[in-house]
Design a protein around this motif. Structure first.
Motif, mmCIF file in Angstrom:
data_model
loop_
_atom_site.group_PDB
_atom_site.id
_atom_site.type_symbol
_atom_site.label_atom_id
_atom_site.label_comp_id
_atom_site.label_asym_id
_atom_site.label_seq_id
_atom_site.Cartn_x
_atom_site.Cartn_y
_atom_site.Cartn_z
ATOM 1 N N ASP A 85 -9.347 1.966 3.833
ATOM 2 C CA ASP A 85 -8.885 1.139 2.726
ATOM 3 C C ASP A 85 -9.373 -0.293 2.951
ATOM 4 O OD1 ASP A 85 -7.595 -0.170 0.692
ATOM 5 O OD2 ASP A 85 -5.571 0.110 1.489
ATOM 6 N N ASP A 86 -10.337 -0.749 2.139
ATOM 7 C CA ASP A 86 -10.879 -2.092 2.323
ATOM 8 C C ASP A 86 -10.297 -3.098 1.327
ATOM 9 O OD1 ASP A 86 -12.103 -1.360 -0.019
ATOM 10 O OD2 ASP A 86 -14.160 -1.525 0.724
ATOM 11 N N THR A 87 -9.184 -2.743 0.684
ATOM 12 C CA THR A 87 -8.524 -3.673 -0.236
ATOM 13 C C THR A 87 -8.105 -4.938 0.510
ATOM 14 O OG1 THR A 87 -7.641 -1.789 -1.469
ATOM 15 C CG2 THR A 87 -6.657 -3.961 -1.903
ATOM 16 N N GLY A 88 -8.539 -6.101 0.019
ATOM 17 C CA GLY A 88 -8.183 -7.359 0.646
ATOM 18 C C GLY A 88 -8.950 -7.669 1.913
ATOM 19 N N LEU A 89 -9.978 -6.867 2.209
ATOM 20 C CA LEU A 89 -10.796 -7.088 3.408
ATOM 21 C C LEU A 89 -12.194 -7.547 3.028
ATOM 22 C CD1 LEU A 89 -9.926 -3.935 5.558
ATOM 23 C CD2 LEU A 89 -8.830 -6.179 5.609
#
Length: 275
Positions: free
Chosen positions: A149-153
């Protein structure tokens, strides 16, 4: 209600060992005391966390959920305490999370040569939640392998590696030099949708005992190599992408320096080869 961290740690110890006696030994308390504390914890939460018999201790559905939540809760508390101590001591620290099979040591050596005053820490990232150490504060940067999960990364690609099929040496396909997805049609596979194992050791033990094959990155297969298993390239399978990841709002100079060094260092390592 206020969550009692001491009782939460007691519960995690029992969940880890699935045994009150061994958990009590780890915690340096008497087993009856531990049993009373867990019972009190269940009463406070108003739900049963453990199914107890004379021979075993198993987690209920609620217990499994709390066990997963507890990892993040306790890690966040530990990280907060460490940061307080670091500020008090005037210590600069960089913690790097890494996915199974990936090696970040080359980048850490290069970074330490430039910043010898910085204390280095490493955090193994569990394969099914690789981003967790970044989100709960245990690490400032991760050397990870997609998917996650790369949300906000913010992510920086640094290379790819092949996907291989890991199977017992006695498997009918074990003698093949390479495979395709078509060859694996109908073959039982151990993957997240069908059965999520708690560790790679557990996954490979299941593979070795004939419960299915595993499609894994080449570096993972090599890191967990054993005489009763073989790994074979799946030539038409998409490669895994390796990347560096940080929270999008983290812009500290130390992080920028590490990302610059790690991008160059890890990118130079090249792609793992199957031959």
């Amino acid at each position: 209600m206020d969550l009692d961290l001491r009782k939460l740690r007691y519960f995690v110890a029992v969940a880890d060992h699935r045994h009150f006696g061994r958990a009590a030994e780890q915690l340096y308390i008497a087993q009856p005391v531990l049993s009373r504390q867990i019972k009190a914890f269940e009463q406070e939460l108003e739900c049963t966390l453990l199914d107890r018999t004379t021979r075993s201790v198993e987690l209920t559905a609620a217990g499994k959920q709390l066990y997963e939540e507890a990892q993040a809760i306790l890690a966040t508390v530990e990280t907060a305490v460490r940061r307080v101590h670091d500020v008090d001591r005037g210590v600069q620290r960089l913690a790097v999370a890494f996915s199974p099979g990936l090696h970040v040591s080359d980048a850490l050596r290069a970074f330490t040569a430039r910043h010898p005053e910085v204390e280095i820490g490493v955090v193994p990232a569990r394969w099914w939640e690789q981003d967790a150490p970044l989100r709960d504060g245990r690490a400032q940067v991760g050397y990870l392998r997609r998917p996650f999960d790369d949300t906000g990364l913010r992510t920086i690609p640094v290379g790819h590696e092949p996907r291989v099929a890991c199977m017992p040496t006695a498997h009918p396909l074990a003698a093949r030099e390479e495979l395709t997805f078509a060859d694996l049609e109908g073959v039982r596979k151990l993957d997240t949708p069908t059965r999520r194992t708690s560790s790679l050791e557990e996954k490979f033990e299941l593979v070795a005992s004939g419960h299915g094959i595993a499609l894994v990155p080449l570096s993972v297969a090599r890191s967990y190599a054993r005489a009763d298993l073989v790994h074979t390239p799946v030539v038409d399978a998409p490669a895994f992408e390796r990347c560096l990841a940080v929270l999008a709002d983290r812009r500290e100079k130390l992080l920028r320096d590490f990302l610059e060094i790690a991008t160059a260092t890890l990118g130079r390592r090249g792609e793992p080869r199957t031959g």
